[in-house]
Design an enzyme around this catalytic site. Structure first.
Site, short mmCIF file in Angstrom:
data_model
loop_
_atom_site.label_atom_id
_atom_site.label_comp_id
_atom_site.label_asym_id
_atom_site.label_seq_id
_atom_site.Cartn_x
_atom_site.Cartn_y
_atom_site.Cartn_z
N HIS A 132 36.38 49.93 39.37
CA HIS A 132 35.76 48.79 38.69
C HIS A 132 35.41 49.16 37.25
CE1 HIS A 132 34.24 47.49 42.88
NE2 HIS A 132 35.19 46.63 42.54
N LYS B 125 32.67 38.76 53.40
CA LYS B 125 32.29 40.17 53.35
C LYS B 125 30.85 40.33 53.80
CE LYS B 125 35.39 41.40 49.56
NZ LYS B 125 35.49 41.98 48.22
N ARG C 246 45.51 46.92 42.11
CA ARG C 246 45.73 48.27 42.59
C ARG C 246 47.12 48.42 43.19
NH1 ARG C 246 40.36 47.96 46.01
NH2 ARG C 246 41.74 46.42 46.86
N SER D 174 35.92 49.29 47.44
CA SER D 174 34.53 49.35 47.87
C SER D 174 34.42 49.41 49.39
CB SER D 174 33.75 48.13 47.35
OG SER D 174 33.63 48.18 45.96
#
Length: 170
Positions: free
Chosen positions: A18, A42, A92, A130
């Site tokens: 990040h 989440k 990514r 994360s």
């Protein structure tokens, strides 16, 4: 005219990946707004307030005008409220691209004035997520290669606090 960008995310916790996107994104705009949001799909380890404090601390040394704001709305409504013309998103892998491409298309339908800009994560940081950082920490692994030392301390303390090692997943 000031060029404002928004970099949205849950940042639960904020990772070195990040931070790479924040540093690089801040160079593309006059002001970068890091938007800390909730995500109903989440289960956060940290509250919005804790994540805001964490992100503010981490971005304090970033060159440029970087602010941290929380939001709980459609991204495009948040971007409009912040007067942003750019959404910054990090990629990514190919799987990220497919999801982000679809989101960018939907966002363009909602507000064609705001462009989405994709930044590829640094090669050394591409595997960091994360979700995986939290899982590694919960199983007692060392997350020091994926987050800053202060974030590591916060995550480790939270894992000790909730007592989840070896038998639960984030």
């Amino acid at each position: 005219m000031t060029r404002i960008g928004v970099y949205p995310g849950t940042f639960d916790p904020i990772t070195l990946g990040h931070m790479d996107i924040i540093r690089r994104g801040a160079k593309l705009v006059d002001r970068l707004v890091v938007g800390v949001t909730t995500n109903p799909s989440k289960s956060p380890m940290f509250s919005v307030e804790e994540r805001m404090e964490m992100v503010r601390r981490e971005v304090a040394g970033v060159a440029g005008d970087v602010t941290v704001v929380s939001f709980d709305s459609l991204l495009m409504d948040f971007a409009e409220r912040e007067r942003a013309s750019i959404i910054v998103r990090g990629l990514r892998a190919v799987a990220d691209f497919e999801y982000e491409y679809q989101m960018a298309g939907m966002n363009q339908q909602l507000n064609a004035r705001i462009e989405t800009v994709f930044l590829m994560a640094d090669v050394s940081l591409q595997p960091i997520a994360s979700r995986l950082v939290k899982e590694i920490a919960m199983y007692g692994g060392d997350i020091g290669r994926f987050v800053s030392a202060p974030v590591k301390a916060q995550v480790d303390a939270r894992v000790r606090e909730i007592g989840l090692k070896g038998d639960a997943r984030p």
